[in-house]
Design a protein around this motif. Sequence first.
Motif, PDB file in Angstrom:
ATOM      1  N   LYS A 156       0.833  -1.210   0.109  1.00  0.00           N
ATOM      2  CA  LYS A 156      -0.026   0.082  -0.023  1.00  0.00           C
ATOM      3  C   LYS A 156       0.842   1.257   0.101  1.00  0.00           C
ATOM      4  CE  LYS A 156      -3.431   3.043   0.838  1.00  0.00           C
ATOM      5  NZ  LYS A 156      -4.579   3.343  -0.362  1.00  0.00           N
ATOM      6  N   ARG A 157       2.091   1.142   0.831  1.00  0.00           N
ATOM      7  CA  ARG A 157       2.772   2.694   1.015  1.00  0.00           C
ATOM      8  C   ARG A 157       4.044   2.031   0.987  1.00  0.00           C
ATOM      9  NH1 ARG A 157       1.866   6.270   6.142  1.00  0.00           N
ATOM     10  NH2 ARG A 157       2.199   4.166   7.318  1.00  0.00           N
ATOM     11  N   ILE A 158       5.037   2.599   0.240  1.00  0.00           N
ATOM     12  CA  ILE A 158       6.321   2.643   0.250  1.00  0.00           C
ATOM     13  C   ILE A 158       7.100   3.842   1.027  1.00  0.00           C
ATOM     14  CG2 ILE A 158       8.505   3.155  -1.249  1.00  0.00           C
ATOM     15  CD1 ILE A 158       7.788   0.416  -1.626  1.00  0.00           C
ATOM     16  N   ILE A 159       7.933   3.410   1.965  1.00  0.00           N
ATOM     17  CA  ILE A 159       8.521   4.266   3.208  1.00  0.00           C
ATOM     18  C   ILE A 159      10.141   4.235   2.608  1.00  0.00           C
ATOM     19  CG2 ILE A 159       8.807   5.042   5.321  1.00  0.00           C
ATOM     20  CD1 ILE A 159       6.011   3.419   5.755  1.00  0.00           C
ATOM     21  N   PHE A 160      10.331   5.318   2.227  1.00  0.00           N
ATOM     22  CA  PHE A 160      11.965   5.320   2.179  1.00  0.00           C
ATOM     23  C   PHE A 160      12.682   5.718   3.398  1.00  0.00           C
ATOM     24  CE2 PHE A 160      10.659   5.948  -2.316  1.00  0.00           C
ATOM     25  CZ  PHE A 160      11.642   5.260  -2.969  1.00  0.00           C
ATOM     26  N   ASN A 161      13.721   4.768   4.067  1.00  0.00           N
ATOM     27  CA  ASN A 161      14.258   4.883   5.243  1.00  0.00           C
ATOM     28  C   ASN A 161      15.283   5.788   4.784  1.00  0.00           C
ATOM     29  OD1 ASN A 161      14.473   4.203   8.132  1.00  0.00           O
ATOM     30  ND2 ASN A 161      16.773   3.503   7.249  1.00  0.00           N
ATOM     31  N   SER A 162      15.850   5.962   3.668  1.00  0.00           N
ATOM     32  CA  SER A 162      16.901   6.723   3.337  1.00  0.00           C
ATOM     33  C   SER A 162      16.845   7.131   2.092  1.00  0.00           C
ATOM     34  CB  SER A 162      18.100   6.386   3.830  1.00  0.00           C
ATOM     35  OG  SER A 162      19.243   7.007   3.223  1.00  0.00           O
ATOM     36  N   ILE A 163      17.249   8.374   1.583  1.00  0.00           N
ATOM     37  CA  ILE A 163      17.331   8.627  -0.032  1.00  0.00           C
ATOM     38  C   ILE A 163      18.547   8.608  -0.360  1.00  0.00           C
ATOM     39  CG2 ILE A 163      15.035   9.616   0.026  1.00  0.00           C
ATOM     40  CD1 ILE A 163      16.265  12.243  -0.205  1.00  0.00           C
ATOM     41  N   VAL A 164      19.665   8.197   0.425  1.00  0.00           N
ATOM     42  CA  VAL A 164      20.885   7.950  -0.183  1.00  0.00           C
ATOM     43  C   VAL A 164      21.121   6.414  -0.349  1.00  0.00           C
ATOM     44  CG1 VAL A 164      22.006  10.278   0.641  1.00  0.00           C
ATOM     45  CG2 VAL A 164      22.127   8.147   2.145  1.00  0.00           C
ATOM     46  N   LYS A 165      22.146   6.174  -1.303  1.00  0.00           N
ATOM     47  CA  LYS A 165      22.365   4.820  -1.746  1.00  0.00           C
ATOM     48  C   LYS A 165      23.926   4.773  -2.015  1.00  0.00           C
ATOM     49  CE  LYS A 165      21.285   1.031  -4.829  1.00  0.00           C
ATOM     50  NZ  LYS A 165      20.531   0.871  -5.974  1.00  0.00           N
ATOM     51  N   PRO A 166      24.459   3.580  -1.438  1.00  0.00           N
ATOM     52  CA  PRO A 166      26.061   3.186  -1.831  1.00  0.00           C
ATOM     53  C   PRO A 166      25.757   2.921  -3.676  1.00  0.00           C
ATOM     54  CG  PRO A 166      25.387   1.978   0.024  1.00  0.00           C
ATOM     55  CD  PRO A 166      24.164   2.560  -0.417  1.00  0.00           C
ATOM     56  N   VAL A 174       3.420   6.948  -1.428  1.00  0.00           N
ATOM     57  CA  VAL A 174       4.933   6.952  -0.993  1.00  0.00           C
ATOM     58  C   VAL A 174       5.287   7.830  -0.241  1.00  0.00           C
ATOM     59  CG1 VAL A 174       5.534   8.189  -3.141  1.00  0.00           C
ATOM     60  CG2 VAL A 174       7.246   6.887  -2.201  1.00  0.00           C
ATOM     61  N   THR A 175       6.220   7.765   0.700  1.00  0.00           N
ATOM     62  CA  THR A 175       6.655   8.909   1.627  1.00  0.00           C
ATOM     63  C   THR A 175       8.258   8.415   2.377  1.00  0.00           C
ATOM     64  OG1 THR A 175       6.260  10.239   3.550  1.00  0.00           O
ATOM     65  CG2 THR A 175       5.679   7.727   3.686  1.00  0.00           C
ATOM     66  N   THR A 176       8.720   9.396   3.195  1.00  0.00           N
ATOM     67  CA  THR A 176      10.056   8.840   3.830  1.00  0.00           C
ATOM     68  C   THR A 176       9.729   8.746   5.220  1.00  0.00           C
ATOM     69  OG1 THR A 176      10.380  11.456   4.075  1.00  0.00           O
ATOM     70  CG2 THR A 176      11.205  10.199   1.935  1.00  0.00           C
ATOM     71  N   MET A 177      10.799   8.042   5.628  1.00  0.00           N
ATOM     72  CA  MET A 177      10.701   7.917   7.182  1.00  0.00           C
ATOM     73  C   MET A 177      11.066   9.221   7.939  1.00  0.00           C
ATOM     74  SD  MET A 177      10.652   5.896   9.701  1.00  0.00           S
ATOM     75  CE  MET A 177      11.005   4.282   9.069  1.00  0.00           C
ATOM     76  N   HIS A 178      11.773  10.016   7.275  1.00  0.00           N
ATOM     77  CA  HIS A 178      12.341  11.357   8.053  1.00  0.00           C
ATOM     78  C   HIS A 178      11.755  12.511   7.341  1.00  0.00           C
ATOM     79  CE1 HIS A 178      15.083   8.648  10.125  1.00  0.00           C
ATOM     80  NE2 HIS A 178      15.598   8.136   8.958  1.00  0.00           N
ATOM     81  N   ARG A 179      11.317  13.533   8.076  1.00  0.00           N
ATOM     82  CA  ARG A 179      10.807  14.644   7.652  1.00  0.00           C
ATOM     83  C   ARG A 179      11.679  15.405   6.627  1.00  0.00           C
ATOM     84  NH1 ARG A 179       8.682  18.751  11.809  1.00  0.00           N
ATOM     85  NH2 ARG A 179       8.004  16.751  12.681  1.00  0.00           N
ATOM     86  N   THR A 213      19.817  10.918   5.172  1.00  0.00           N
ATOM     87  CA  THR A 213      19.969  12.203   4.554  1.00  0.00           C
ATOM     88  C   THR A 213      19.543  13.358   5.832  1.00  0.00           C
ATOM     89  OG1 THR A 213      18.176  11.979   3.463  1.00  0.00           O
ATOM     90  CG2 THR A 213      20.302  11.561   2.020  1.00  0.00           C
ATOM     91  N   LYS A 214      20.177  14.377   5.750  1.00  0.00           N
ATOM     92  CA  LYS A 214      19.856  15.263   6.672  1.00  0.00           C
ATOM     93  C   LYS A 214      20.162  16.579   5.889  1.00  0.00           C
ATOM     94  CE  LYS A 214      17.835  13.963  10.745  1.00  0.00           C
ATOM     95  NZ  LYS A 214      16.665  14.459  11.343  1.00  0.00           N
ATOM     96  N   ARG A 215      19.647  17.984   6.275  1.00  0.00           N
ATOM     97  CA  ARG A 215      20.201  19.097   5.667  1.00  0.00           C
ATOM     98  C   ARG A 215      20.757  19.957   7.131  1.00  0.00           C
ATOM     99  NH1 ARG A 215      15.778  19.636   3.524  1.00  0.00           N
ATOM    100  NH2 ARG A 215      15.475  18.947   1.246  1.00  0.00           N
ATOM    101  N   ASP A 216      20.783  19.164   8.018  1.00  0.00           N
ATOM    102  CA  ASP A 216      21.187  20.040   9.432  1.00  0.00           C
ATOM    103  C   ASP A 216      22.501  19.103   9.851  1.00  0.00           C
ATOM    104  OD1 ASP A 216      18.392  19.247  11.507  1.00  0.00           O
ATOM    105  OD2 ASP A 216      19.832  17.912  10.294  1.00  0.00           O
TER     106      ASP A 216
END
Length: 764
Positions: free
Chosen positions: A424-434, A471-476, A689-692
């Motif tokens: 039903k829903r894909i949740i990206f734990n991270s959006i960076v990948k090796p 689809v969404t992400t784990m982290h805001r 991934t973070k921006r802070d």
Amino acid sequence: MRRCAGPLLRLAGRRPLPLRHGAAAFPAASFSSSSSPSDGSGGSRAPDTSLFVPVPLKPVGDAAEEDVGAELTRPLDKAEVLKNLNKFYKRKEIQRLGTENGLDARLFHQAFISFRKYIMESSSVSADLHIILNDICCGAGHVDDLFPFFLRHAKQIFPMLDCMDDLRKISDLRLPPNWYPEARAIQRKIIFHAGPTNSGKTYHAIQRFLSAKSGIYCGPLKLLAHEIFQKSNAANVPCDLVTGEERVYANEDARQASHIACTIEMCSTNTPYEVAVIDEIQMIRDPARGWAWTRALLGLSAEEIHVCGEAAAIDLVTELMYTTGEEVEVRNYERLTPLTVLDYALESLDNLRPGDCIVCFSKNDIYSVSRQVEARGLECAVIYGSLPPGTKLEQAKKFNDPDDPCKILVATDAIGMGLNLCIKRIIFNSIVKPTINEKGEKEIDLITTSQALQIAGRAGRYGSSFKQGEVTTMHRDDLAQLKEILSEPVRPVKAAGLHPTAEQIEMFAYHLPDATLSNLIDIFVSLSQVDGLYFVCNIDDFKFLADMIQHIPLNLRSRYVFCTAPLNRKEPFVCTTLLKFARQFSRNEPLTFDWLCRHTKWPLAPPKNIKELVHLEAVHDVFDLYLWLSYRFMDMFPDAALVRSIQKKLDDIIQIGVCNITKLIRASQSSAAPGASEVVPEDFPLSRTKRDSRVFSDHRGVKSPEPLSVALEVPGERRARSLKAYRSSVRQEDLKSHGRGSLANRLLREGLLTQEMLRQLETP
């Protein structure tokens, strides 16, 4: 000895033999994918002479024949000879002559050192050289007179100098369509089914495959080939299955069926078909395996070629078919169910719902997230790349079963293709990948639009219980970035992969009989010429295996086959076993079932911790390796049926381990004493991934802020430079702290766990 005439007479009419996968590839040297395409003007690239390994020439010893030169003149004064040799080396005219004869500064220096050593350490030299040296020492000759002897010596230690034109012809890769005369002899119809995931593009191609009198399906994965094999036979269309490890006949009498489902490396370009289906055509740009799609597209001898994949490959396929004189019909498809990018992130695993799939990009993240999910009283299925196909299917079946309490899936991007899942829903734990870049180097980077769409598209599959995907992400902090990635157009596929063939390497070996296989590949790629539509695939894995088994006496063809074996070189147990296979093979001693059981310690018990689970996965890969080799050397690997039977049993054992993965993680954590090696092998640093700025703890417990930003640069350029710096610092920290604590400690260090979260997990 000059070796420049023989096989070139056969070159014009040759058809290259395909490289088998596992090579996967070819494994690729740092030079390969980055080699510049030829401009198509026919100009030759300068060879990379650093790859030329000199053939050692031994000085003539005292036991040699009598010194004719000394009898005709007088014994040489070696001190005077040395002075004149050094004068010869310093003369600009000689260096210029060397350049004109293919000796750049590097080769000229190496050749001179060898030439001087040969003369000074030999008890005698040839009569003509002796007379010239004597004349020079007596003032009756000039040092320039030595050049013909020097050049002769240089060509002895660098035999490629004498055959450079021939080697360039062999490695000329500018006209791949001409390699497939059977395909060029017919007028093929090319139909491109273009569309996103879950658009029905492959379904329509398969319907035509099933209705044809004969057909071949070429897919990137065993799982996909197996799915078409089952569907075809269920539809009363007899279909064989062909993968690198096995062949399954639809007919009981082992007659070849008119339809075949295969992994793309195994397709035959000699057999005529009415319909061929090439799935996931965008993988033609893959740095390691792209050559297999190029070979299938140019070489399949079928009246209709149905190509399925992203629209980003349409232009390249059209251009490639223009060079063969074939037109491309494009059929576009839209997604069958809606897909929504949510405006909110999950933020906490407490917010999970049935049908959720958390996508991670490392096995360590899989372990961490699955543990946290089950700590909340939720059952989860687990799928990652190194699991055996049977285990993946069982986990998918468990997740899809409406009567099973397992309603959460934790997976890597291995779910992107090959598995039908009710998500039903894909949740990206991270959006960076090796990732592996074009030079074969490992990087941590943002996922591409193509990757994000492939994974996100698994939500809301048509015909499943979920009519709409989310689809969404784990982290805001990742959500805005994901939306931007998904909104960007997929980058067009620019070039198709090519690969040195077995025949080409054999012809190189004919000219350079003293070169190692790894060196032959190096020289081939450095001399190869391609036009702008193609690139040379990476061959790092091939070279790694070639170097590993170089000391084992094997003929070139057998050595070549062993080097194309499909294995992960990061798995020491598998690599060591391949070495044992090659050594036993070289002794002409069959590798029996009993031999294999002894070396793998079969039978094996269910795993008690993560380390044992990883080892079982490696043993499964060893069984795969045996089956792959048995397909090529049936006499030497005679017990394929027995190995396949215990591999199925091993599948069940691994399935038990995966079902109890949380218990294994807990056991791994409790068994890791301070100072002991970590039980979870690290594929890549855990990342998010973070921006802070975030706070990381180093191995001394000192906390330091570490910026981890994903900077938005030029549109289309999403390379996260600060992430690369972060990766480097994390890798150094990991090296320093390797073996200092359990999985939980490392999760704390990487910022994926807090002390509060750890206390909650440890609560019974």
